[in-house]
Motif scaffolding. Structure first.
Motif, PDB file in Angstrom:
ATOM      1  N   VAL A 147       4.167   5.681  -3.011  1.00  0.00           N
ATOM      2  CA  VAL A 147       3.494   6.971  -2.900  1.00  0.00           C
ATOM      3  C   VAL A 147       4.504   7.942  -2.312  1.00  0.00           C
ATOM      4  O   VAL A 147       5.034   7.704  -1.222  1.00  0.00           O
ATOM      5  CB  VAL A 147       2.255   6.896  -1.985  1.00  0.00           C
ATOM      6  CG1 VAL A 147       1.575   8.262  -1.903  1.00  0.00           C
ATOM      7  CG2 VAL A 147       1.290   5.818  -2.471  1.00  0.00           C
TER       8      VAL A 147
ATOM      9  N   ASP B 201       0.832  -1.204   0.000  1.00  0.00           N
ATOM     10  CA  ASP B 201       0.000   0.000   0.000  1.00  0.00           C
ATOM     11  C   ASP B 201       0.865   1.252   0.000  1.00  0.00           C
ATOM     12  O   ASP B 201       0.481   2.279  -0.569  1.00  0.00           O
ATOM     13  CB  ASP B 201      -0.944  -0.005   1.208  1.00  0.00           C
ATOM     14  CG  ASP B 201      -2.098  -0.967   0.983  1.00  0.00           C
ATOM     15  OD1 ASP B 201      -3.083  -0.555   0.371  1.00  0.00           O
ATOM     16  OD2 ASP B 201      -1.979  -2.151   1.364  1.00  0.00           O
TER      17      ASP B 201
ATOM     18  N   LEU C  38      -0.302  11.182   2.637  1.00  0.00           N
ATOM     19  CA  LEU C  38      -0.139   9.750   2.392  1.00  0.00           C
ATOM     20  C   LEU C  38      -1.410   8.989   2.765  1.00  0.00           C
ATOM     21  O   LEU C  38      -1.862   8.116   2.016  1.00  0.00           O
ATOM     22  CB  LEU C  38       1.052   9.209   3.199  1.00  0.00           C
ATOM     23  CG  LEU C  38       1.306   7.713   3.045  1.00  0.00           C
ATOM     24  CD1 LEU C  38       1.691   7.351   1.623  1.00  0.00           C
ATOM     25  CD2 LEU C  38       2.380   7.227   4.018  1.00  0.00           C
ATOM     26  N   SER C  39      -2.001   9.294   3.908  1.00  0.00           N
ATOM     27  CA  SER C  39      -3.160   8.519   4.384  1.00  0.00           C
ATOM     28  C   SER C  39      -4.341   8.662   3.421  1.00  0.00           C
ATOM     29  O   SER C  39      -5.117   7.726   3.230  1.00  0.00           O
ATOM     30  CB  SER C  39      -3.559   8.942   5.798  1.00  0.00           C
ATOM     31  OG  SER C  39      -4.170  10.210   5.787  1.00  0.00           O
TER      32      SER C  39
ATOM     33  N   TRP D 226       2.032   9.782   9.383  1.00  0.00           N
ATOM     34  CA  TRP D 226       1.804   9.755   7.931  1.00  0.00           C
ATOM     35  C   TRP D 226       0.675   8.795   7.569  1.00  0.00           C
ATOM     36  O   TRP D 226      -0.042   9.023   6.587  1.00  0.00           O
ATOM     37  CB  TRP D 226       3.082   9.375   7.203  1.00  0.00           C
ATOM     38  CG  TRP D 226       4.103  10.488   7.146  1.00  0.00           C
ATOM     39  CD1 TRP D 226       3.918  11.799   7.480  1.00  0.00           C
ATOM     40  CD2 TRP D 226       5.470  10.376   6.719  1.00  0.00           C
ATOM     41  NE1 TRP D 226       5.083  12.510   7.284  1.00  0.00           N
ATOM     42  CE2 TRP D 226       6.053  11.662   6.817  1.00  0.00           C
ATOM     43  CE3 TRP D 226       6.262   9.333   6.260  1.00  0.00           C
ATOM     44  CZ2 TRP D 226       7.389  11.914   6.472  1.00  0.00           C
ATOM     45  CZ3 TRP D 226       7.583   9.580   5.912  1.00  0.00           C
ATOM     46  CH2 TRP D 226       8.137  10.860   6.015  1.00  0.00           C
ATOM     47  N   LEU D 227       0.537   7.717   8.327  1.00  0.00           N
ATOM     48  CA  LEU D 227      -0.553   6.778   8.052  1.00  0.00           C
ATOM     49  C   LEU D 227      -1.891   7.299   8.580  1.00  0.00           C
ATOM     50  O   LEU D 227      -2.938   6.693   8.337  1.00  0.00           O
ATOM     51  CB  LEU D 227      -0.241   5.404   8.650  1.00  0.00           C
ATOM     52  CG  LEU D 227       0.947   4.677   8.001  1.00  0.00           C
ATOM     53  CD1 LEU D 227       1.271   3.396   8.753  1.00  0.00           C
ATOM     54  CD2 LEU D 227       0.662   4.382   6.526  1.00  0.00           C
ATOM     55  N   GLY D 228      -1.843   8.400   9.329  1.00  0.00           N
ATOM     56  CA  GLY D 228      -3.068   8.963   9.883  1.00  0.00           C
ATOM     57  C   GLY D 228      -3.688   8.060  10.930  1.00  0.00           C
ATOM     58  O   GLY D 228      -4.921   8.015  11.077  1.00  0.00           O
TER      59      GLY D 228
ATOM     60  N   LEU E 135      -3.591   6.459   0.413  1.00  0.00           N
ATOM     61  CA  LEU E 135      -3.832   5.064   0.805  1.00  0.00           C
ATOM     62  C   LEU E 135      -5.320   4.744   0.738  1.00  0.00           C
ATOM     63  O   LEU E 135      -5.716   3.715   0.172  1.00  0.00           O
ATOM     64  CB  LEU E 135      -3.328   4.818   2.231  1.00  0.00           C
ATOM     65  CG  LEU E 135      -2.049   4.008   2.350  1.00  0.00           C
ATOM     66  CD1 LEU E 135      -0.882   4.729   1.713  1.00  0.00           C
ATOM     67  CD2 LEU E 135      -1.734   3.720   3.808  1.00  0.00           C
TER      68      LEU E 135
END
Lengths: 233, 233
Positions: free
Chosen positions: B144, A142, B127-128, A166-168, B131
């Motif tokens: 990404v 991903d 980024l999130s 960054w992935l929230g 995704l």
């Protein structure tokens, strides 16, 4: 899996990629050209130790792990009296890092895991290296979060916290997957869930230096099939 | 494609994602609850303009584009006398950004392009968000690269140069793909090859503000089928 995680982050060098076989094979090939038969397993592991020493915990370094792999190679060749390896031969060994094979149980497991949850490569390796090996091994992530992009290397807590940001997600919503306690312990200290995957051949015949999972790991599995099954639940 | 590029980087908001339809639809739904019939297309485009103003060219901002989308939403609601939208309604509109649809010609083209070359989302979006929308639209990227990760936003040249550095490529080895001249012009000034993809409906019925490709673009295509064919050659 009853842990309510929203994503899995995977250590990549060692956990996903069989660096020992790939790099050892490159040493052997170059050595054979020089009619040498050293213990290439030992040379490979000395090389890995030097490289890890050069990158672990770095903050805003002026280099990435490709640079470290180049420098550490020159060093390990001196240590083992192999200075006669020429530039093309050194490049051949260095380039092996960009051509590593994934452990055989990983590609299918990754595809299964991604049907359920996002899977992210979270690694000290450079982005370009992960791109190369992912295409070679048909790995679709991903996302790839390289410590190169963060500017702060594992196991510095800021690396894990930035990846979560960054992935929230909250750290507690992320399952860090690795075969190394030092990585999982640091992730756990930041609030991540942790999964230890045994990779008994990571260091070749020598065996890994720290093979026993820390008791605080949420999950311990022998391989990725088992992890994929747990994630599917 | 006779340009010897090694990878394609894709602007994502607008070029890949149909933000206008997704966000406009969210405004319409919330507006309908208040028995309102405004020109939601105009509101949506005012919102987009405010958001772009808040992020374009930023260097080390303390916020990302999600934060800008939240702030700009409050502003555009004031501009259009829509202060009565409550927190849940505002969240519904904000959340539309994480649920955008890709342009219909993109998912299949991405899969075809990746058979030949790496394809990277290179975007001002967080980024999130990438995704979320990538999972929703079945988009598998090689990587990404969000300007959030670089800390410097397009069209600042440092953003493009850092992306190239992370990809381990010269700018001239990368094809930047976008439907916006400002992005392609900046990439080209850094040495990237450039492909303009027409997205005539990006701004809804109003049409895009700058639809005519700059004459220095290496490639101009009407859609992603055409781009995939060129990349396959």
């Amino acid at each position: 899996m009853n842990m309510q995680v929203k994503a899995l982050t995977f250590d990549t060098g060692g956990t996903i990629l069989d660096w020992h076989s790939g790099v050892c094979s490159a040493f052997q090939k170059v050595g054979a050209r020089h009619d040498m038969s050293l213990d290439w397993h030992a040379v490979t592991n000395d090389y890995r130790r030097l490289a890890m020493k050069g990158i672990v915990g770095q903050v805003q370094p002026a280099f990435n792990m490709d640079d470290v792999h180049r420098t550490a190679l020159d060093e390990v060749l001196v240590q083992h009296g192999l200075q006669q390896f020429d530039a093309a031969e050194r490049w051949q060994i260095f380039h092996a890092w960009h051509q590593l094979a994934a452990w055989p149980d990983f590609p299918a497991a990754l595809a299964r895991i991604r049907q359920k949850l996002p899977a992210i490569s979270f690694t000290m390796l450079p982005l370009s290296l992960v791109l190369d090996v992912s295409r070679k091994n048909d790995l679709d992530w991903d996302a790839v979060i390289s410590c190169e992009m963060i500017g702060i290397y594992k196991p510095n807590p800021q690396a894990y916290l930035r990846a979560a940001q960054w992935l929230g997600m909250e750290p507690s919503e992320i399952l860090m997957v690795a075969c190394h306690n030092f990585d999982l312990n640091a992730a756990r200290a930041c609030g991540f869930k942790t999964a230890f995957v045994r990779r008994p051949f990571e260091w070749g015949p020598e065996g890994p230096p720290d093979p026993k999972p820390h008791p605080d790991c949420d999950i311990v599995v022998d391989g990725f099939d088992e992890l994929a099954k747990l994630v599917g639940i």
